[in-house]
Design a protein around this motif. Structure first.
Motif, PDB file in Angstrom:
ATOM      1  N   GLY A 159      -8.387  27.303 -81.976  1.00  0.00           N
ATOM      2  CA  GLY A 159      -8.976  27.508 -80.278  1.00  0.00           C
ATOM      3  C   GLY A 159      -9.159  29.108 -79.900  1.00  0.00           C
ATOM      4  N   THR A 172      -2.342  22.870 -86.428  1.00  0.00           N
ATOM      5  CA  THR A 172      -2.219  21.310 -85.738  1.00  0.00           C
ATOM      6  C   THR A 172      -1.220  21.138 -86.733  1.00  0.00           C
ATOM      7  OG1 THR A 172      -3.193  18.980 -85.559  1.00  0.00           O
ATOM      8  CG2 THR A 172      -3.881  20.228 -87.461  1.00  0.00           C
ATOM      9  N   ARG A 202     -10.419  24.325 -75.134  1.00  0.00           N
ATOM     10  CA  ARG A 202     -10.508  23.014 -75.332  1.00  0.00           C
ATOM     11  C   ARG A 202     -11.294  22.845 -74.727  1.00  0.00           C
ATOM     12  NH1 ARG A 202      -5.855  20.022 -73.589  1.00  0.00           N
ATOM     13  NH2 ARG A 202      -7.809  17.835 -73.818  1.00  0.00           N
ATOM     14  N   SER A 252      -3.860  19.030 -80.513  1.00  0.00           N
ATOM     15  CA  SER A 252      -3.415  20.365 -80.486  1.00  0.00           C
ATOM     16  C   SER A 252      -1.485  20.453 -81.040  1.00  0.00           C
ATOM     17  CB  SER A 252      -3.988  20.609 -79.326  1.00  0.00           C
ATOM     18  OG  SER A 252      -4.925  20.299 -78.768  1.00  0.00           O
TER      19      SER A 252
END
Length: 386
Positions: free
Chosen positions: A82, A236, A174, A104
């Motif tokens: 991100g 992740t 996002r 996420s």
């Protein structure tokens, strides 16, 4: 028989593929250099310029900026984890398809401050629609998002620096990862945002295919690696990454090796490694791709460097001095006008050859930043980058 790979072998191949063993020749395509890195972290733009410039002969910050704002062969957007990255524009469909599919981690915000999944989708759609064909500042974008969604999007619920940010900004990254947003050129001193004009989802690339392609590219750049290594790089879950690696292994797209006595993976057939370690001195800036992605971290940051060059175990917060492929110190550069002072703090005494190579690296830093450099060997008193 399972192939056994040592740290020196893995480090040498990574440095070769990262263009740190031998820089790309003069005239190389800047976007190809960034592609080899799997993106250049660009939260601090001067650090991104250095990351690229230190990997290609003759490239300066002006060349990186030209590729970004004039040639548009690079795009500045939210990439892995991100965070803000430079990515090759031609590769953006792959990146957006893969990043959208990577789960996420749980939201760090309080339950009453979070966006629901439905609200998050509304915000991302609103961002893309608002930025289509225009360049907006953050305040202008805020007005558009709230108008297109509802007052709830503008609620000041996100702690940020000295104040609070509106709710919708929780998913700004996002929007970047999905291809709805990227950075535009500054308007005076203000940052602008836009929607990538000619880039959309690749209709021929499924989410599963995009994730598989990204994993395999990661293994070629930074392998051998484990699912946990990839999960850390992509921010992740280890479980999800393990499932992905398992599916790729069953399909014969990746293969297992032994790396420093433990199980790890490489891209299928990509099993050739240099016979000799890469020697020499390198300077890597804040959040350089190699320092963040190369694992195991305790081998890249051996001994005293683990405490000195990491911030709570996190890589990237200090520019690092590499000696023979491992972190052996930290450094900092302070620019004043057309001059920059580069202070380097080695954690062990350098040989005469290493001191000479350090001087050459500092000269290269000056060339990339278009400044006259001065080398100071001594303690770096600047703390970690926040």
């Amino acid at each position: 028989m399972t192939l056994e790979i040592t740290w020196d072998e893995a480090s040498a191949r990574r440095m070769q593929r990262q263009l740190l063993a031998v820089p790309a020749p003069a005239g190389s395509d800047v976007a190809e250099v960034v592609g080899a890195m799997l993106g250049a972290h660009a939260q601090v733009m001067s650090a991104a310029e250095l990351s690229v410039g230190m990997r290609a002969e003759g490239v300066t910050r002006a060349d990186v900026r030209a590729a970004l704002w004039e040639g548009r062969t690079l795009v500045k957007t939210h990439g892995p984890r991100g965070t803000v990255h430079l990515l090759p524009s031609a590769e953006l469909p792959l990146w957006t398809a893969a990043l959208r599919a990577i789960p996420s981690r749980p939201s760090p915000f309080a339950p009453d401050a979070r966006l629901t999944d439905e609200q998050a989708e509304q915000v991302v759609t609103a961002i893309g629609d608002a930025l289509d064909g225009v360049f907006l500042t953050i305040d202008e974008l805020n007005d558009e998002v709230v108008a297109r969604t509802g007052p709830w999007a503008g609620d000041l619920v996100m702690p940020a620096f000295q104040g609070m940010w509106p709710r919708w900004r929780q998913v700004m990254h996002r929007a970047g990862q999905s291809g709805a947003l990227c950075f535009g050129p500054h308007r005076g001193r203000k940052v602008t945002y836009t929607r990538p004009a000619h880039i959309g989802p690749d209709a021929e690339l499924t989410a599963q295919q995009a994730v598989a392609a990204l994993v395999r590219r990661h293994l070629r750049a930074y392998g051998p690696a484990t699912p946990a290594h990839f999960a850390k790089w992509a921010a992740t879950s280890k479980g999800w990454a393990g499932d992905v690696f398992g599916a790729l292994a069953r399909a014969g797209e990746i293969e297992e090796v032994r790396f420093e006595g433990a199980s790890a993976w490489v891209d299928a057939g990509d099993t050739r490694f240099p016979a000799e370690a890469v020697r020499g001195v390198r300077l890597l800036p804040y959040f350089d791709a190699y320092g963040i992605a190369a694992q195991p971290r305790e081998l890249l940051f051996p001994g005293a460097s683990y405490k000195r060059a990491l911030a709570g175990g996190q890589a990237g917060n200090y520019p690092v001095l590499l000696v023979d492929g491992v972190v052996a110190g930290v450094w900092h550069q302070r620019r004043q006008g057309r001059r920059t002072t580069v202070t380097v703090e080695p954690l062990a005494r350098l040989t005469a050859r290493q001191e000479r190579e350090l001087g050459e690296q500092v000269e290269r830093v000056g060339e990339v930043l278009e400044a006259k450099p001065e080398l100071v060997v001594g303690e770096v008193t600047t703390g970690p980058h926040a």
